[in-house]
Design a protein around this motif. Structure first.
Motif, short mmCIF file in Angstrom:
data_model
loop_
_atom_site.label_atom_id
_atom_site.label_comp_id
_atom_site.label_asym_id
_atom_site.label_seq_id
_atom_site.Cartn_x
_atom_site.Cartn_y
_atom_site.Cartn_z
N GLY A 135 0.84 -1.20 0.00
CA GLY A 135 0.00 0.00 0.00
C GLY A 135 0.87 1.25 0.00
N ALA A 136 0.32 2.35 0.47
CA ALA A 136 1.04 3.63 0.43
C ALA A 136 2.37 3.54 1.18
N PHE A 172 5.38 -8.47 -0.22
CA PHE A 172 4.26 -9.41 -0.24
C PHE A 172 2.97 -8.62 -0.12
N GLU A 173 2.09 -8.74 -1.10
CA GLU A 173 0.83 -8.00 -1.07
C GLU A 173 -0.34 -8.98 -1.10
N GLY A 175 -3.58 -8.28 -1.72
CA GLY A 175 -4.57 -8.02 -2.77
C GLY A 175 -4.07 -8.38 -4.15
N ALA A 203 -5.56 1.46 0.57
CA ALA A 203 -6.35 2.69 0.71
C ALA A 203 -5.67 3.86 0.01
N TRP A 258 -2.10 19.92 1.87
CA TRP A 258 -2.65 18.75 1.18
C TRP A 258 -2.22 18.81 -0.28
N ALA A 304 3.41 -3.15 7.10
CA ALA A 304 2.71 -1.97 6.56
C ALA A 304 1.34 -2.36 6.01
N GLY A 344 -1.80 -1.53 6.85
CA GLY A 344 -2.92 -0.59 6.71
C GLY A 344 -3.99 -0.61 7.79
N PHE A 383 -15.12 3.56 5.81
CA PHE A 383 -14.65 2.88 4.60
C PHE A 383 -14.03 1.55 5.00
N GLY A 389 -9.60 -6.61 2.90
CA GLY A 389 -8.35 -7.29 3.28
C GLY A 389 -7.55 -6.58 4.35
N TYR A 420 -12.18 7.15 7.79
CA TYR A 420 -11.40 6.72 6.64
C TYR A 420 -10.84 5.32 6.89
N GLY A 441 3.04 3.43 8.41
CA GLY A 441 1.66 3.67 7.98
C GLY A 441 0.65 3.46 9.10
N THR A 442 -0.57 3.19 8.70
CA THR A 442 -1.70 3.11 9.62
C THR A 442 -1.49 2.12 10.76
#
Ligand SMILES: Cc1cc2nc3c(=O)[nH]c(=O)nc-3n(C[C@H](O)[C@H](O)[C@H](O)COP(=O)(O)OP(=O)(O)OC[C@H]3O[C@@H](n4cnc5c(N)ncnc54)[C@H](O)[C@@H]3O)c2cc1C
Length: 483
Positions: free
Chosen positions: A14-15, A34-35, A37, A43, A122, A194, A196, A220, A224, A412, A441-442
């Motif tokens: 992700g990001a 490794f992802e 999705g 996101a 932003w 990472a 998310g 939202f 996954g 979010y 990240g998140t």
């Protein structure tokens, strides 16, 4: 398949994962991502852009704040209840991140704020269409993915990581699952988590934040994103952090963006008792409004207006114009409402009298009647005795028909879970580093305290990319230092 090997394994693309992978590769490390999705981006595909300070674009137009001012604003806002060194690292990195993204091929339009009074931090991504809007940042995720591959990063899609492997006190790799469900092992000098957060996991949301998804929260859900990285890091000994939701608010479920904007305008806002509970001019600050709705009975609010206000929105236009959905006015509100109701939507209401509106919505009829009498008096006198709402926004609610929509908390996604330090090293319960383990990240974003710092917009995606970069650089350095 034999065990894969890399200097750095990044768990998720992700990001933050993509930023980590590119940074590690730029620092000379071999990298496997490794992802879970079937595509990268997470996101990060959904939004409009990240936070930046002192970027080329801001310097060109002399747009503040600089990093010191942003840091001070951030810490004042959070009352220093958060890790100041991590905040500082994030903001310092933000001072180069936008230029770094530009160097990779990402284009931005002029930096924006999210609502009046916020800062212009932003950085809206210029998408392929040229016009920024929802999901513009997907273009950035595509560019980052291509760049990572160009740098030799191996990206394995549909290969979720299930476990972080440790030997003694050292992280040595991961075990993932390939498309056919077979285990895949990868050995690594360092692992960056990472994934998310847990925004797609109602049980974790209930357990750690108290919200009941689908009842009092309509956030939202990125498929996954179910807390895998947090669980795995905890199993590897990581300390937990505070866990919250990145609050906003809105009409529950799917609604037409124009209808969404109608019911975000600063008209009359009441709770189930029919009482006002916030100055409606603050509604564009979705964090504050989300907070205020969250502490009402059943976490429920209703935005109410009448026929005259409806005509105002159809002829003069909206009071609040959103960067995300930049409608200036609504053409035919009746048609929009009929379309929503015709599709079975139950949270928008039209009534011939206030009593009827109360009966349809469940608002206390006596409370609503009292509030409307008081509110109409404030409108007539040009002074809101309760909240001092700007007088040009004071429009009486006295001309049937009456319109309302139910507003509930949204988000979010989630925030926080894995304790890291300002080098993004994961800490155990004694606050010692777990050798070779990083998070970004998140999953590790616990820097906002009780309220998202929306005065410095782009913050969560910015935190993801900034901590991703920091993790990639430090993980590479760590691997070099131990081999
Ligand atoms: C509608 C919307 C709009 C937004 N707009 C903005 C904005 O304009 N600005 C802003 O600052 N923020 C915005 N955000 C928030 C921002 O997108 C996130 O903060 C950011 O993407 C988080 O990055 P991340 O890397 O932590 O997670 P993500 O980008 O979500 O990436 C997580 C990845 O982990 C993968 N994954 C999960 N489990 C595993 C596993 N076990 N193994 C391997 N991979 C796994 C997922 O498939 C996903 O690809 C928005 C969010 C949403 C939902």
């Amino acid at each position: 398949m034999g065990a894969l090997q890399a200097d750095v394994v990044v768990v998720a693309g992700g990001a933050s994962g993509l930023a980590a992978a590119i940074s590690a590769a730029q620092a000379g490390s071999s990298v496997i991502v490794f992802e879970k999705g079937s595509t990268t981006g997470g996101a990060g595909n959904m939004g409009m852009g990240p936070f930046g300070v002192e970027s080329r674009l801001q310097r060109l137009k002399q747009i503040g704040p600089d990093r010191d001012q942003a840091f001070r604003m951030f810490m004042d806002y959070t009352h220093w209840r958060v890790d100041a060194r991590l905040v500082r690292a994030h903001i310092d990195k933000a001072a180069t991140t936008i230029d770094w993204l530009e160097s990779l091929g990402v284009e931005f339009v002029e930096p924006a704020t999210y609502f009046p009074g916020g800062q212009r931090t932003w950085h809206l991504v210029k998408p392929a269409t040229g016009v920024p809007g929802p999901m513009a940042s997907g273009t950035m995720m595509k560019i980052l993915t291509d760049k990572a591959k160009e740098l030799g990063v191996k990206i394995l899609l549909q290969t979720p990581v299930a476990k972080i492997v440790k030997r003694g006190d050292r992280v040595t790799g991961v075990i993932a699952e390939d498309r056919s469900g077979e285990p895949v092992e990868a050995q690594a000098g360092a692992v960056i988590v990472a994934t998310g957060g847990f925004g797609d996991n109602p049980e974790m949301i209930k357990k750690y934040t108290g919200f009941d998804w689908g009842k009092d929260l309509f956030s939202f859900r990125i498929p996954g994103v179910v807390g895998d990285g947090i669980r795995m890091a905890w199993e590897a000994g990581a300390a937990p952090t505070e866990m919250t939701m990145e609050m906003i608010y809105g009409m529950p479920g799917e609604v037409n963006p124009a209808l969404h904007m109608v019911f975000h305008q600063p008209h009359l806002l009441v709770n189930l008792q029919g009482e006002r509970f916030m100055n409606e001019e603050i509604l564009p600050n979705t964090t504050f409004a989300g907070n205020a709705i969250t502490v009402q009975k059943d976490r429920t609010a209703f935005l109410v207006f009448d026929e005259t206000i409806k005509r105002h929105m159809q002829t003069v236009g909206f009071d609040d114009i959103s960067v995300v959905f930049p409608f200036m006015m609504v053409d035919d509100l009746d048609a929009l409402i009929a379309q929503a109701q015709g599709g079975g939507y139950k949270d928008v209401f039209v009534a011939d009298s206030l009593d009827d509106l109360a009966a349809q919505t469940g608002i206390d009829p006596a409370g609503l009647a009292r509030t409307v009498v008081d509110y109409n008096r404030y409108c007539a006198q040009g002074y809101d005795e309760v909240f001092n709402k700007k007088h040009h926004l004071l429009r009486p609610v006295d001309a049937p028909r009456y319109y309302a929509a139910r507003l509930l908390p949204g988000a979010y996604g989630s925030l926080g879970g894995i304790k890291i330090n300002y080098r993004t090293e994961v800490l155990d319960k004694q606050w010692n580093t777990i050798f070779g383990l990083y998070a970004a990240g998140t999953d590790a974003c616990s820097i906002y305290g009780d309220s998202y710092v929306f005065i410095l917009p782009g913050n969560t995606m910015g935190f993801a990319i900034n901590t991703g970069r920091i993790a990639g650089e430090n993980a590479s350095e760590f691997v070099r230092s131990v081999t």
